[in-house]
Design a protein around this motif. Structure first.
Motif, PDB file in Angstrom:
ATOM      1  N   LEU A 230       0.707  -1.107   0.008  1.00  0.00           N
ATOM      2  CA  LEU A 230       0.047  -0.073   0.030  1.00  0.00           C
ATOM      3  C   LEU A 230       0.763   1.382  -0.220  1.00  0.00           C
ATOM      4  O   LEU A 230       0.547   2.290  -0.156  1.00  0.00           O
ATOM      5  CB  LEU A 230      -0.868   0.013   1.364  1.00  0.00           C
ATOM      6  N   ASN A 231       2.143   1.308   0.539  1.00  0.00           N
ATOM      7  CA  ASN A 231       2.890   2.236   0.550  1.00  0.00           C
ATOM      8  C   ASN A 231       3.927   2.400  -0.392  1.00  0.00           C
ATOM      9  O   ASN A 231       4.772   3.062  -0.467  1.00  0.00           O
ATOM     10  CB  ASN A 231       3.813   2.125   1.931  1.00  0.00           C
ATOM     11  N   ARG A 232       3.697   1.482  -1.415  1.00  0.00           N
ATOM     12  CA  ARG A 232       5.028   1.456  -2.557  1.00  0.00           C
ATOM     13  C   ARG A 232       4.757   2.662  -3.655  1.00  0.00           C
ATOM     14  O   ARG A 232       3.683   2.801  -3.884  1.00  0.00           O
ATOM     15  CB  ARG A 232       4.660  -0.225  -3.234  1.00  0.00           C
ATOM     16  N   LYS A 233       5.933   2.895  -3.944  1.00  0.00           N
ATOM     17  CA  LYS A 233       5.841   3.929  -4.790  1.00  0.00           C
ATOM     18  C   LYS A 233       5.513   3.464  -6.367  1.00  0.00           C
ATOM     19  O   LYS A 233       5.951   2.308  -6.815  1.00  0.00           O
ATOM     20  CB  LYS A 233       7.315   4.663  -5.041  1.00  0.00           C
ATOM     21  N   LEU A 234       4.499   4.354  -6.891  1.00  0.00           N
ATOM     22  CA  LEU A 234       3.986   3.712  -8.347  1.00  0.00           C
ATOM     23  C   LEU A 234       4.646   4.558  -9.486  1.00  0.00           C
ATOM     24  O   LEU A 234       4.883   5.711  -9.058  1.00  0.00           O
ATOM     25  CB  LEU A 234       2.552   3.627  -8.174  1.00  0.00           C
ATOM     26  N   PRO A 235       4.610   4.216 -10.622  1.00  0.00           N
ATOM     27  CA  PRO A 235       4.285   2.712 -10.979  1.00  0.00           C
ATOM     28  C   PRO A 235       5.292   1.697 -10.520  1.00  0.00           C
ATOM     29  O   PRO A 235       6.264   1.904 -10.364  1.00  0.00           O
ATOM     30  CB  PRO A 235       4.285   2.732 -12.538  1.00  0.00           C
ATOM     31  N   ALA A 236       4.576   0.477 -10.348  1.00  0.00           N
ATOM     32  CA  ALA A 236       5.560  -0.723  -9.990  1.00  0.00           C
ATOM     33  C   ALA A 236       5.004  -1.840 -10.650  1.00  0.00           C
ATOM     34  O   ALA A 236       3.998  -1.815 -11.215  1.00  0.00           O
ATOM     35  CB  ALA A 236       5.568  -0.990  -8.412  1.00  0.00           C
TER      36      ALA A 236
END
Length: 319
Positions: A230-236
């Motif tokens: 949920l805290n991941r930097k996008l795009p991924a």
């Protein structure tokens, strides 16, 4: 005379909140000195002390300042080591027309678990599907602070819960729509954690046409989403772990095949994420994918037909 615990942060800290919302809460109070602390909307890390005065609500900026090797909280020309010390000071001293008397009452909002949530993080609050939680604070879009029936407090993932109303006769648990035929999207609001869940949108194998029904345990779904996701930097980039053939009438849903590599562009709090796969943009349920944690893992797919068109260039990582 003020009678509140300045160290009870959950009683006076309201988190992210607009000035208008704070004003509405405090103007409903007749007593002077009723207050709350909210995040500053203009300076990240600062706070605002909102106080009911005679005929208005005053907003006092609290600056969080780094001084050499320590942090101080400054309001006007006064500085304090922490917020509780600041609030304790203004129990005895006037701001404009009043000292602080008590925190504003918090409107009690409840949520019910849609999935099991298990975590070893001491900041999190594990819960079961069907368990009712009291929302204390909405810290972020994806993570809120909540309290369970035992009085335990911690953070919960927003996609795992939905609104619960004590006065409503219908508190059935709605599962996020996964592009299926509409069957199996309602789960009875029970506290049973061992029952299997009926889902729409593909099977665990090759999928089923028209949004077929798959059955998975709530425990499996409960562990499908990590806090880091949920805290991941996008795009991924993520790998498809469960096939899915969406309803033919849903033109925005993506067809998923196991080991496809999908570019995730948005993680919506309703559980329907957005991304790009084989040149098509659309949505898909978060339960069907898992993020790839490093570039080499994705490059290993370059010889596979399923993901050869979706492997990112090295320069795409970290964008």
């Amino acid at each position: 005379m003020a009678n509140f615990d300045a160290f009870d942060r959950n009683s006076w800290y309201f988190g992210p909140m607009s000035r208008q919302d704070a004003t509405e809460v405090l103007m409903n109070e007749r007593e002077r000195g009723v207050f709350l602390v909210r995040d500053s909307n203009s300076i990240r890390g600062d706070y605002v002390l909102c106080v009911r005065e005679d005929t208005k609500v005053s907003n006092y900026i609290i600056n969080k300042i780094q001084q050499q090797d320590q942090i101080v909280y400054r309001i006007g020309d006064q500085s304090f080591e922490d917020l509780p010390e600041l609030l304790s000071f203004y129990k005895l001293h006037y701001l404009d027309t009043t000292p602080l008397r008590r925190p504003a009452p918090r409107k009690q909002e409840k949520a019910i678990g849609k999935f099991d949530f298990e975590s070893n993080d001491h900041d999190d609050l594990p819960f079961r599907r069907g368990e009712i939680l009291t929302i204390i604070r909405k810290d972020e879009d994806q993570w809120w602070t909540a309290k369970n029936s035992l009085g335990q407090i911690g953070q919960i993932p927003v996609p795992y819960v939905q609104k619960y109303d004590d006065n409503s006769e219908d508190n059935s648990i709605e599962r996020p729509n996964s592009g299926g035929s509409g069957c199996g999207n309602i789960i009875s609001g029970t506290n049973s954690t061992s029952r299997t869940r009926v889902l729409s949108g593909g099977s665990g194998g090759g999928g089923s046409v028209g949004g077929g029904i798959a059955i998975q345990s709530s425990h499996q779904l409960g562990n499908a989403l990590k806090k880091s996701d949920l805290n991941r930097k996008l795009p991924a980039y993520a790998r498809v772990k469960q096939a899915r053939v969406p309803n033919a009438y849903d033109k925005t849903a993506l067809k998923l095949e196991v080991d496809d590599i999908i570019k995730v562009t948005k993680t919506n709090i309703n559980g329907q994420w957005e991304g790009e796969l084989k040149g098509k943009k659309g949505h898909f349920p978060f339960t069907h994918v898992e993020f790839i944690d490093n570039e080499m893992d994705s490059l290993k797919c370059s010889t596979s037909n399923n993901c050869s068109n979706n492997v990112p260039n090295a320069n795409d990582w970290g964008e």
